[in-house]
Design an enzyme around this catalytic site. Structure first.
Site, PDB file in Angstrom:
ATOM      1  CB  ALA A 153     -69.979  52.604 -35.171  1.00 45.96           C
TER       2      ALA A 153
ATOM      3  CD  GLU B 290     -51.289  53.296 -36.998  1.00 47.68           C
ATOM      4  OE1 GLU B 290     -51.855  53.586 -36.019  1.00 47.68           O
ATOM      5  OE2 GLU B 290     -51.881  53.593 -38.115  1.00 47.68           O
TER       6      GLU B 290
ATOM      7  CG  HIS C  27     -52.653  61.080 -32.068  1.00 48.02           C
ATOM      8  ND1 HIS C  27     -51.304  61.434 -32.607  1.00 48.02           N
ATOM      9  CD2 HIS C  27     -52.939  59.911 -32.823  1.00 48.02           C
ATOM     10  CE1 HIS C  27     -50.958  60.661 -33.557  1.00 48.02           C
ATOM     11  NE2 HIS C  27     -52.013  59.649 -33.555  1.00 48.02           N
TER      12      HIS C  27
ATOM     13  NE  ARG D 154     -52.249  56.402 -30.922  1.00 48.76           N
ATOM     14  CZ  ARG D 154     -53.174  56.200 -31.809  1.00 48.76           C
ATOM     15  NH1 ARG D 154     -54.203  56.526 -31.473  1.00 48.76           N
ATOM     16  NH2 ARG D 154     -53.045  55.951 -33.072  1.00 48.76           N
TER      17      ARG D 154
ATOM     18  CG  HIS E 104     -56.509  60.552 -31.079  1.00 52.26           C
ATOM     19  ND1 HIS E 104     -56.908  61.303 -32.356  1.00 52.26           N
ATOM     20  CD2 HIS E 104     -56.464  59.253 -31.269  1.00 52.26           C
ATOM     21  CE1 HIS E 104     -56.852  60.139 -33.210  1.00 52.26           C
ATOM     22  NE2 HIS E 104     -56.490  59.250 -32.609  1.00 52.26           N
TER      23      HIS E 104
ATOM     24  NE  ARG F 262     -58.443  53.974 -30.170  1.00 54.43           N
ATOM     25  CZ  ARG F 262     -57.947  54.664 -31.083  1.00 54.43           C
ATOM     26  NH1 ARG F 262     -57.303  53.813 -32.275  1.00 54.43           N
ATOM     27  NH2 ARG F 262     -57.322  55.797 -31.535  1.00 54.43           N
TER      28      ARG F 262
HETATM   29  C1  SIN Z   1     -53.134  57.737 -36.387  1.00 53.70           C
HETATM   30  O1  SIN Z   1     -53.090  57.498 -37.571  1.00 53.70           O
HETATM   31  O2  SIN Z   1     -52.155  58.121 -35.759  1.00 53.70           O
HETATM   32  C2  SIN Z   1     -54.295  57.497 -35.745  1.00 53.70           C
HETATM   33  C3  SIN Z   1     -54.774  56.108 -35.777  1.00 53.70           C
HETATM   34  C4  SIN Z   1     -55.575  55.934 -34.292  1.00 53.70           C
HETATM   35  O3  SIN Z   1     -55.970  56.706 -33.826  1.00 53.70           O
HETATM   36  O4  SIN Z   1     -55.918  54.871 -34.311  1.00 53.70           O
END
Ligand code: SIN
Length: 578
Positions: free
Chosen positions: A42, A143, A266, A313, A374, A409
């Site tokens: 940023a 993801e 995370h 997550r 995280h 997020r």
């Molecule tokens: C990850 O690679 O699992 C983290 C990516 C994220 O925090 O968006």
């Protein structure tokens, strides 16, 4: 004018233009157009753009690349494939955010994604492509929570590649001065009204390296890009610099802060005695890794039968937490050993090498993993351009609360938000620059340490670091309970009082500044967690396990000073509807 911060008075000075890499003289105020605090994606993205408008100073606590960006593995989520649509990315973000994202913000950020990815490529970021040809399509990872492959990446070292390219450009730019190993103590705030209620930020006090001196940096715009606050917790994927400095400074100065209860854990950090904050990217689950207990039994079917390991997550982290509690074990395991070894080594070179260091061969062995703090989904409230509620002060990236993330997020939306808002903040400054430039200079005061003495026992500081981080981990973690939150609040309040006393008595040190900041951020997380009497997204509280329509809102906090000069926290809510 004397501006009092604790017992540390500040007084009048000489102003010098801060444009070259030179030493600082005692008794001066440094001056620039843009003061950027933090050197992650940023801060540097904004710095490179703003350097076309005026002089830029970037203050960073350690080396330029000691940032959370540098550790990011997954990548940037953006709609760059014909198999994907903006609507799908918007929907995935809203679903993950559990009903309290700002939909307009989500739409805008998603729509700007492809252009910002192109801009990073133009700057020199080498994203992985499907073929050898520079024009071949970008390789896309998948993801949790994403309905399509859409994560643009540089293998599992995406953040490092982005940081490398941005830092190189910033260091070559004569209009950008990068000041490393320096930490901001507080923002420089002046009152714009007789009552003192209307405030404006005109820079920050900075503790320079190897120096006892705190130098005021005066700026037309101050931009907080200090990342998140993972260090508030005992276990985190974040680097050591993540102490919530921007959020703490903004709150102390009177800016609004929202959604602090939504701390993202995370699901998969490497569990090994000697490994510190090493993430096992979600992208590895995107390529088929499964979560198993110590007997090799897959368990996500109990928690998210549809999406399994690729659920969002909040769901996966809570499932792992529950499995660890059920089995009494210290970790669970991630298994990708069924995939081709050559593919794994090429796609995940960072994870492969790091695990190998600890005797784990991911092509054959299961990886022991645990959840860790995280990402801070809340932060300093900003408008669509990155302006905070204090004039002259902007916030970008993880420090900000724009409305994109809501209660949880979506993976790889963080780097996206950072680049999109760095661009929007620049557009705002560009449009307003003649007005910004014409701002009258104000009297700035030097920092004076009063009667403060040198801290002679570091244990006074370190002990409190430890208590805060353990208390937060044990009492304000993945699964919360009101009783524990109240205990944590009591403990953190006591520690805050002790820290304020140290802050009055001793000359400030980086360690003390960070401790003061994590204590404040911890108190905001607890306060927000106690306010939200429901479970939503990342905030799961046993006493109120359901999501409630009446709680579809943000809790926004602001420090106010009453007529008797007592500090109080004012709470307002913002209803979210769609
Ligand atoms: C990850 O690679 O699992 C983290 C990516 C994220 O925090 O968006």
């Amino acid at each position: 004018m004397i501006f009092k911060i604790g017992s540390h008075n500040v007084h009048k000075v000489v102003i010098r233009l801060c444009v070259s890499r030179e030493t600082f003289n005692h008794g001066e105020v440094m001056e620039c157009d843009f003061l950027i605090i933090g050197s992650g994606i940023a801060g540097l993205s904004f710095a490179l753009r703003a350097s076309a408008l005026g002089s830029v100073v970037v203050i960073t606590k350690k080396e330029g690349n000691d940032t959370a960006t540098n550790l990011a593995q997954g990548g940037i989520a953006a709609v760059v494939s014909s198999m994907d649509t903006f609507d799908l990315h918007v929907q995935d973000t809203l679903d993950s955010g559990a009903g309290i994202c700002d939909e307009q913000v989500v739409r805008q950020v998603v729509a700007d994604g492809p252009e910002q990815v192109r801009n990073l490529i133009d700057i020199g970021v080498d994203f992985v492509r499907e073929g050898k040809d520079r024009d071949s399509p970008l390789s896309l990872g998948r993801e949790g929570g994403h309905s399509r492959r859409r994560v643009v990446h540089a293998h599992d070292l995406t953040g490092r590649e982005i940081e490398r390219a941005l830092l190189k450009k910033a260091k070559e730019n004569p209009n950008i001065q990068l000041i490393e190993n320096s930490i901001c103590v507080d923002l420089l705030i002046v009152s714009k009204s007789k009552t003192g209620k209307v405030k404006s930020c005109v820079g920050a006090y900075v503790l320079l390296p190897d120096d006892d001196e705190i130098v005021p940096f005066q700026a037309k715009r101050t931009i907080l890009c200090t990342g998140g606050a993972g260090k508030v917790y005992l276990y985190t994927s974040n680097p050591d610099i993540s102490t919530g400095d921007g959020i703490a400074m903004a709150f102390r100065a009177g800016a609004e802060v929202a959604n602090m209860e939504f701390v993202q854990f995370h699901p998969t950090c490497l569990y090994h005695r000697d490994a510190k904050n090493f993430l096992i990217s979600e992208a590895i689950r995107g390529e088929g890794a499964i979560l198993v207990d110590e007997n090799g039994n897959r368990f996500m079917n109990k928690y998210a039968p549809d999406r399994m390991e690729l659920a969002t997550r909040d769901t996966v982290a809570r499932a792992i937490d529950e499995e660890m509690k059920r089995t009494g074990k210290d970790c669970v395991f991630l298994d990708i050993s069924h995939k081709d070894a050559a593919f794994l080594q090429k796609r995940f070179p960072g994870i492969y090498a790091k695990c190998k260091e600890y005797g784990i061969d991911i092509t054959r062995d299961c990886i022991p993993v645990v959840p860790a703090a995280h990402y801070q989904c809340g932060g300093v409230v900003t408008d669509e351009w990155g302006n905070t509620t204090i004039a002259g002060l902007m916030a970008l990236g993880e420090t900000a609360c724009t409305g994109l993330h809501g209660a949880n997020r979506l993976a790889s939306n963080s780097l996206l938000e950072a680049v999109v808002y760095a661009h929007k903040a620049f557009l705002f400054c560009e449009k307003e620059f003649s007005t910004i430039k014409a701002n009258k200079k104000v009297d700035i005061d030097l920092w004076r340490s009063g009667n403060a003495t040198k801290l002679d026992e570091e244990i006074l500081i370190n002990h409190n670091w430890d208590i805060i981080r353990r208390t937060m981990w044990n009492y304000v973690g993945i699964v919360r309970r009101e009783k524990r939150l109240l205990l944590a609040q009591k403990r953190i309040t006591e520690i805050q009082q002790e820290i304020e006393q140290h802050y009055q008595d001793y000359r400030v040190t980086p360690n003390m500044i960070e401790l003061r900041n994590i204590a404040l951020v911890a108190s905001l997380i607890i306060m927000a967690s106690l306010k939200r009497k429901e479970s939503r997204g990342l905030h799961y509280i046993i006493d109120y396990p359901e999501k409630k329509v009446s709680c579809r809102k943000w809790y926004i906090f602001k420090k106010v000073v009453d007529a008797d000069n007592h500090e109080k926290v004012k709470v307002r809510t913002k209803k979210i509807s769609s």
